[in-house]
Design a protein around this motif. Structure first.
Motif, mmCIF file in Angstrom:
data_model
loop_
_atom_site.group_PDB
_atom_site.id
_atom_site.type_symbol
_atom_site.label_atom_id
_atom_site.label_comp_id
_atom_site.label_asym_id
_atom_site.label_seq_id
_atom_site.Cartn_x
_atom_site.Cartn_y
_atom_site.Cartn_z
ATOM 1 N N LEU A 65 0.828 -1.207 0.000
ATOM 2 C CA LEU A 65 0.000 0.000 0.000
ATOM 3 C C LEU A 65 0.861 1.254 0.000
ATOM 4 C CD1 LEU A 65 -2.841 1.218 0.174
ATOM 5 C CD2 LEU A 65 -2.670 1.068 2.675
ATOM 6 N N ARG A 66 1.981 1.195 0.710
ATOM 7 C CA ARG A 66 2.876 2.357 0.787
ATOM 8 C C ARG A 66 3.452 2.687 -0.585
ATOM 9 N NH1 ARG A 66 8.847 2.300 0.044
ATOM 10 N NH2 ARG A 66 9.684 4.067 1.212
ATOM 11 N N ASP A 67 3.871 1.660 -1.345
ATOM 12 C CA ASP A 67 4.440 1.888 -2.672
ATOM 13 C C ASP A 67 3.405 2.480 -3.623
ATOM 14 O OD1 ASP A 67 6.662 0.767 -1.586
ATOM 15 O OD2 ASP A 67 6.721 -0.999 -2.884
ATOM 16 N N VAL A 68 2.211 1.920 -3.616
ATOM 17 C CA VAL A 68 1.151 2.421 -4.482
ATOM 18 C C VAL A 68 0.797 3.864 -4.114
ATOM 19 C CG1 VAL A 68 -1.251 2.114 -5.189
ATOM 20 C CG2 VAL A 68 0.223 0.117 -4.904
ATOM 21 N N GLY A 69 0.744 4.138 -2.809
ATOM 22 C CA GLY A 69 0.441 5.486 -2.368
ATOM 23 C C GLY A 69 1.482 6.497 -2.821
ATOM 24 N N LEU A 70 2.755 6.117 -2.763
ATOM 25 C CA LEU A 70 3.809 7.019 -3.219
ATOM 26 C C LEU A 70 3.709 7.290 -4.718
ATOM 27 C CD1 LEU A 70 6.956 5.829 -1.206
ATOM 28 C CD2 LEU A 70 5.804 8.042 -1.047
ATOM 29 N N ARG A 71 3.368 6.265 -5.485
ATOM 30 C CA ARG A 71 3.237 6.463 -6.928
ATOM 31 C C ARG A 71 2.078 7.411 -7.249
ATOM 32 N NH1 ARG A 71 3.927 0.471 -7.200
ATOM 33 N NH2 ARG A 71 6.157 0.132 -7.433
ATOM 34 N N VAL A 72 0.957 7.216 -6.584
ATOM 35 C CA VAL A 72 -0.180 8.121 -6.800
ATOM 36 C C VAL A 72 0.179 9.533 -6.365
ATOM 37 C CG1 VAL A 72 -2.560 8.618 -6.145
ATOM 38 C CG2 VAL A 72 -1.871 6.261 -6.605
ATOM 39 N N LEU A 73 0.895 9.659 -5.252
ATOM 40 C CA LEU A 73 1.315 10.970 -4.771
ATOM 41 C C LEU A 73 2.196 11.674 -5.791
ATOM 42 C CD1 LEU A 73 1.640 13.141 -2.584
ATOM 43 C CD2 LEU A 73 3.453 11.742 -1.566
ATOM 44 N N CYS A 74 3.145 10.949 -6.373
ATOM 45 C CA CYS A 74 4.009 11.546 -7.400
ATOM 46 C C CYS A 74 3.209 11.945 -8.630
ATOM 47 C CB CYS A 74 5.115 10.569 -7.787
ATOM 48 S SG CYS A 74 6.487 10.496 -6.624
ATOM 49 N N ALA A 75 2.301 11.084 -9.052
ATOM 50 C CA ALA A 75 1.504 11.396 -10.232
ATOM 51 C C ALA A 75 0.680 12.666 -10.036
ATOM 52 C CB ALA A 75 0.593 10.218 -10.579
ATOM 53 N N LEU A 76 0.126 12.859 -8.851
ATOM 54 C CA LEU A 76 -0.735 14.008 -8.588
ATOM 55 C C LEU A 76 0.036 15.257 -8.182
ATOM 56 C CD1 LEU A 76 -3.650 12.305 -6.589
ATOM 57 C CD2 LEU A 76 -3.642 13.005 -8.983
ATOM 58 N N GLY A 77 1.236 15.070 -7.568
ATOM 59 C CA GLY A 77 1.873 16.227 -6.966
ATOM 60 C C GLY A 77 3.261 16.592 -7.441
ATOM 61 N N ALA A 78 3.987 15.685 -8.076
ATOM 62 C CA ALA A 78 5.390 15.972 -8.401
ATOM 63 C C ALA A 78 5.511 17.055 -9.468
ATOM 64 C CB ALA A 78 6.095 14.699 -8.864
#
Length: 439
Positions: A130-143
């Motif tokens: 869940l942590r890995d998926v959350g980081l990927r979504v975070l990067c997609a939305l915020g990076a």
């Protein structure tokens, strides 16, 4: 994978205490809140957003009506020009039917961006947590506030990003040495080629496929598939839309008078524009050969050379020791280190994308997707650095009303992230080797 190895992935090699785990979790939570608040704040303020969605759908409507969509005078309600190949006009028609996209693009884009984070692959054989998926979504939305620019402009980069995520999933999820999965890799390579045809300046990214952990013949086959995918929309445009293709060429060259031009003179945070600013400063604004020489030198010094040095060090080869058999040694190393090879592939994509002569603010959304693949396996210090530089600082600047347009801030931020990931590469490689020994 053992529980010990899973904990190592979460904490990093130097973080073996609960305190560090709490610290990193707190940082991720703070960065996530900043990114989401920035998106919410951007949605709640301002008017007149979605201009690119209106342009694209106006072009589709003009084409349906039998008008030339590359002449702005034929587009209703906009003064911007349509930048994509003629083949896309019919491909985009379902998206623009009934005006649904123009009226509701924000919700659709948010769903597509979140799906990008969910689709993006990991670089390990183990199932993503869940942590890995959350980081990927975070990067997609915020990076790099790339998605914020996509959401504000309504640019179709979100569609390119979604297709890029699918292509990476096909390319990197395929099992090494599994002949049945090679067709999936070939489909991913072809799809990535199609994506690059949307914006021709990003086509060098396809060269990164050579770093996949496959035999050279198969890698060349993938490059051929990618080249076919890249050329196919151009051939379709030339053969089936010859008059529109001629108009498209005029539009991208800026040769249609009295209308917006999309060619390289447009302001964008790229290394080419850095070179152009430098030339203006020293009074040589019209000397194009020197300008492109400075651009090439900057790309080599800031991007290509650091990547090459890290790769040579990983191979155990000094610059003076590179021999004629370098490609054979590289192929052997990639095959023997499949996880590292896939990481090198995505690093190369990130680097080559960053070297583009024209990288608009919304294009950083696609760059963020390459970052999302790489970020989950960074060590704790590198992860903290990337999250802070790529997401927290741009979000804070955007919330404070500091404009990125017309500056090179996003380019500098992306370069810092690249250097951080390159510096951390050997630590990641060592962790890969340790995990292969864990039963």
């Amino acid at each position: 994978m053992s529980d010990v190895t899973g904990a190592t992935r979460w904490l990093g090699p130097s973080a073996d205490t609960a305190a560090k785990r709490v610290w990193l979790g707190s940082l991720i939570a703070v960065v996530t809140l900043l990114a989401l608040y920035n998106l919410a704040n951007d949605t709640a303020t301002g008017t007149g957003y979605g201009w690119d969605a209106r342009v694209n759908c106006a072009a589709v409507d003009a084409h349906v009506a039998g008008l030339d969509p590359y002449f702005v005078k034929n587009l209703k309600g906009t003064s911007y020009s349509y930048p994509y190949l003629p083949a896309t006009l019919d491909a985009f028609r379902p998206f623009c039917a009934g005006g649904v996209l123009v009226d509701h693009y924000r919700g659709l884009y948010l769903v597509l961006a979140a799906l990008c984070g969910l689709i993006l692959p990991g670089l390990r054989n183990s199932r993503a947590g869940l942590r890995d998926v959350g980081l990927r979504v975070l990067c997609a939305l915020g990076a790099f506030v790339g998605f914020e620019w996509v959401l504000a402009s309504g640019n179709f980069a979100v569609l390119g990003g979604f297709l890029t995520a699918v292509a990476l999933a096909l390319l990197l999820h395929a099992g090494v040495g599994d002949n049945r999965r090679f067709k999936m890799r070939a489909a991913g390579a072809a799809l990535l080629g199609v994506v690059m045809s949307f914006k021709l300046v990003f086509c060098p990214v396809l060269a990164a496929l050579y770093f996949l952990p496959l035999r050279r013949t198969r890698k060349l086959a993938l490059l051929a598939a990618a080249g076919f995918g890249f050329v196919l929309p151009i051939l379709i445009s030339v053969v089936f839309y010859p008059e529109l293709f001629a108009s498209w060429l005029l539009a991208i060259k800026g040769q249609i008078p009295n209308q917006h031009s999309v060619h390289l003179e447009e302001i964008n945070p790229s290394l080419l524009l850095v070179a152009r600013k430098l030339m203006d400063h020293i009074g040589l604004a019209d000397d194009r050969p020197i300008e492109f020489a400075i651009y090439a030198l900057a790309a080599c010094a800031l991007v290509i050379a650091p990547f090459a040095l890290v790769l040579l060090r990983a191979l155990g080869i000094g610059i003076a020791a590179v021999r004629a058999s370098f490609l054979a040694e590289l192929d052997r190393w990639l095959m023997n280190h499949p996880q590292a090879a896939m990481r090198v592939t995505v690093l190369a994509m990130f680097a080559l994308y960053l070297c583009s002569p024209r990288i608009k603010e919304y294009a950083f959304f696609e760059l963020a997707l390459y970052l999302a693949v790489l970020v989950v396996d960074l060590s704790t210090p590198a992860l903290a650095m990337v999250l802070t530089v790529a997401i927290a600082i741009p979000a804070l600047a955007s919330i404070a009303g500091i404009a990125f347009e017309g500056s090179f801030a996003l380019l500098a931020i992306a370069l810092v992230c690249l250097w951080t990931m390159l510096f951390d590469f050997h630590g990641v490689l060592a962790r890969d080797d340790r995990e292969e020994l864990v039963p």
